[in-house]
Design a protein around this motif. Sequence first.
Motif, PDB file in Angstrom:
ATOM      1  N   THR A  44      54.627  32.268  32.533  1.00 39.68           N
ATOM      2  CA  THR A  44      55.857  33.115  32.908  1.00 39.68           C
ATOM      3  C   THR A  44      55.817  34.314  32.081  1.00 39.68           C
ATOM      4  O   THR A  44      55.564  34.466  30.903  1.00 39.68           O
ATOM      5  CB  THR A  44      57.317  32.358  32.350  1.00 39.68           C
ATOM      6  N   GLY A  45      56.027  35.429  32.961  1.00 38.98           N
ATOM      7  CA  GLY A  45      56.064  36.664  32.304  1.00 38.98           C
ATOM      8  C   GLY A  45      54.588  37.246  32.595  1.00 38.98           C
ATOM      9  O   GLY A  45      54.505  38.497  31.989  1.00 38.98           O
ATOM     10  N   ALA A  46      53.385  36.704  32.626  1.00 40.93           N
ATOM     11  CA  ALA A  46      52.270  37.232  32.514  1.00 40.93           C
ATOM     12  C   ALA A  46      51.932  37.977  33.886  1.00 40.93           C
ATOM     13  O   ALA A  46      52.346  37.851  34.900  1.00 40.93           O
ATOM     14  CB  ALA A  46      51.154  35.963  32.592  1.00 40.93           C
ATOM     15  N   ARG A  47      51.017  39.026  33.593  1.00 40.86           N
ATOM     16  CA  ARG A  47      50.837  39.940  34.640  1.00 40.86           C
ATOM     17  C   ARG A  47      49.933  39.299  35.816  1.00 40.86           C
ATOM     18  O   ARG A  47      49.068  38.362  35.277  1.00 40.86           O
ATOM     19  CB  ARG A  47      50.119  41.187  34.145  1.00 40.86           C
ATOM     20  N   PRO A  70      60.370  45.244  36.613  1.00 39.57           N
ATOM     21  CA  PRO A  70      59.382  45.259  35.935  1.00 39.57           C
ATOM     22  C   PRO A  70      57.974  46.179  35.876  1.00 39.57           C
ATOM     23  O   PRO A  70      58.105  46.672  36.991  1.00 39.57           O
ATOM     24  CB  PRO A  70      58.574  43.678  36.199  1.00 39.57           C
ATOM     25  N   PRO A  71      57.481  46.340  34.897  1.00 37.82           N
ATOM     26  CA  PRO A  71      56.568  47.508  34.923  1.00 37.82           C
ATOM     27  C   PRO A  71      55.047  47.034  35.737  1.00 37.82           C
ATOM     28  O   PRO A  71      54.237  47.810  36.116  1.00 37.82           O
ATOM     29  CB  PRO A  71      55.916  47.812  33.859  1.00 37.82           C
ATOM     30  N   PHE A  72      54.698  45.745  35.950  1.00 43.15           N
ATOM     31  CA  PHE A  72      53.888  45.232  36.897  1.00 43.15           C
ATOM     32  C   PHE A  72      54.526  43.915  37.335  1.00 43.15           C
ATOM     33  O   PHE A  72      55.301  43.454  36.914  1.00 43.15           O
ATOM     34  CB  PHE A  72      52.837  44.976  35.849  1.00 43.15           C
ATOM     35  N   LEU A 107      58.121  41.301  41.324  1.00 41.44           N
ATOM     36  CA  LEU A 107      57.417  42.710  41.886  1.00 41.44           C
ATOM     37  C   LEU A 107      57.732  43.949  41.057  1.00 41.44           C
ATOM     38  O   LEU A 107      58.569  44.065  40.510  1.00 41.44           O
ATOM     39  CB  LEU A 107      57.670  42.905  43.125  1.00 41.44           C
ATOM     40  N   ARG A 108      56.736  44.928  40.802  1.00 42.75           N
ATOM     41  CA  ARG A 108      56.920  46.007  40.056  1.00 42.75           C
ATOM     42  C   ARG A 108      58.036  46.643  40.754  1.00 42.75           C
ATOM     43  O   ARG A 108      58.073  46.880  41.905  1.00 42.75           O
ATOM     44  CB  ARG A 108      55.700  46.676  40.063  1.00 42.75           C
ATOM     45  N   GLY A 109      58.744  47.034  39.847  1.00 42.09           N
ATOM     46  CA  GLY A 109      59.873  48.079  40.301  1.00 42.09           C
ATOM     47  C   GLY A 109      61.158  47.282  41.117  1.00 42.09           C
ATOM     48  O   GLY A 109      61.881  47.882  41.667  1.00 42.09           O
ATOM     49  N   LEU A 150      45.983  38.405  43.659  1.00 41.49           N
ATOM     50  CA  LEU A 150      46.801  37.141  43.714  1.00 41.49           C
ATOM     51  C   LEU A 150      48.471  37.621  43.955  1.00 41.49           C
ATOM     52  O   LEU A 150      48.819  38.496  43.458  1.00 41.49           O
ATOM     53  CB  LEU A 150      46.808  36.321  42.575  1.00 41.49           C
ATOM     54  N   ASP A 151      48.994  37.069  44.874  1.00 43.26           N
ATOM     55  CA  ASP A 151      50.347  37.429  45.122  1.00 43.26           C
ATOM     56  C   ASP A 151      51.483  36.411  45.576  1.00 43.26           C
ATOM     57  O   ASP A 151      52.415  36.524  45.843  1.00 43.26           O
ATOM     58  CB  ASP A 151      50.366  38.109  46.617  1.00 43.26           C
TER      59      ASP A 151
END
Length: 418
Positions: free
Chosen positions: A93-96, A44-46, A137-139, A101-102
Amino acid sequence: MILYSEALQHLLGAATPLPAERLPLQEAAGRTLASDIHSAQALPPFDNSAMDGFALRANGAALESGTEFTVQGWQAAGDGDAEGGEGAWEIMTGARMPGGLDTVVPIENVQILASEAGRPTRIALKSVVRPGQNVRLRGEDVAEGECVLRAGQRVDINARTLLHALGVGEVVVMSRPAVAVIATGKELVSEATQALESGQIRDSNRPYLVGRLHAAGAEVVWQGTVGDDVAAFDAALDQALAAGARVLVSTGAVSAGRYDFVPDALRARGARIVFHKVAIRPGKPLLFAVLPDGALYFGLPGNPVSAAVGQRFFVEPVLRRLLGLAQEPVLRLPLQAMVRKPPGLRVHARARVELDEQGQLSARVLSGQESFRLMSMVQANAWVVLEDEGDLVPAGSAVRVQGWGHADPVQLTGREWE
């Protein structure tokens, strides 16, 4: 008559990979990649939420059951950057993920302690929450710069989906081999619904070859049927070449009978006959020639299975070469039962690959291997190639198994899964 291995060397030596072309992604379905593709972005991009719930800051430590949080904000899919602070954020779901926050706890694992205008303002955890859970996670799927597809891969629906997600709008693919198909024989009737007169049969080879060539990655630029007439054959060749065909495939008229005119007709045009007759069954009379302009010519026998063998084991290796593909991978599986074969001939048998109760694969050569039989083509899901010099291949022998086409894996369907 030459061996198959020698014939294959001649075939591959006469073909060189075609040039590449750049196409919009939506027009590249089924095409072969000419170069590797590296992702210009992460996927994902973010960091984003894997489910509806609440985003929290765990900072590497488990959050105990009963821990309470003030809900400081709300984040839906499509919302931009936000700073998370120390509290919880309601998240979809899918929100940045809000900055800082982790971890995400599913909505069903929290107790709503207070609400305002229908939105929760304070929550408590119903169970222990592991740090980092339910966050994409991003990537995590694709890293920026990662090679996602290799040259030689086919741009199928899965590849197109991935490339679209990565923002790839164009791809560089190999040009498709331009092929023509000519069926010969005055007995042939082209239309399936046309009533047959005495001595006539329907031209089933041509539609079969057109379909298999398309599945193999070629573009059929011309097709037609001619009688046992050299002038009509020459005219068909001229039309096929004018349409841009660089590979020509015909069926019939290559054996040793009175009406088998193709070899002489090709010589009269200045073609070089590279080989004529191969130590195989079925399809021994197969011919390969190079026309004066460099176009490649395959003269396949007229019996349906002989034509199918010629297409699969002679034409398709050349298509792979033109498409810049490596040598085709094959399976080796045990035979279910003993098979007799003509000594000295490489046999291409219609077969079924089946799965037994122990989960082991094996190959069963079907009965009715005569080259006129079409029913066994429907019943088969693979080719078994018998290469031994002897006349008997014992049960349990590891034999070469190949899919119906070079781009078609063996498909296990029906009762072998029961």
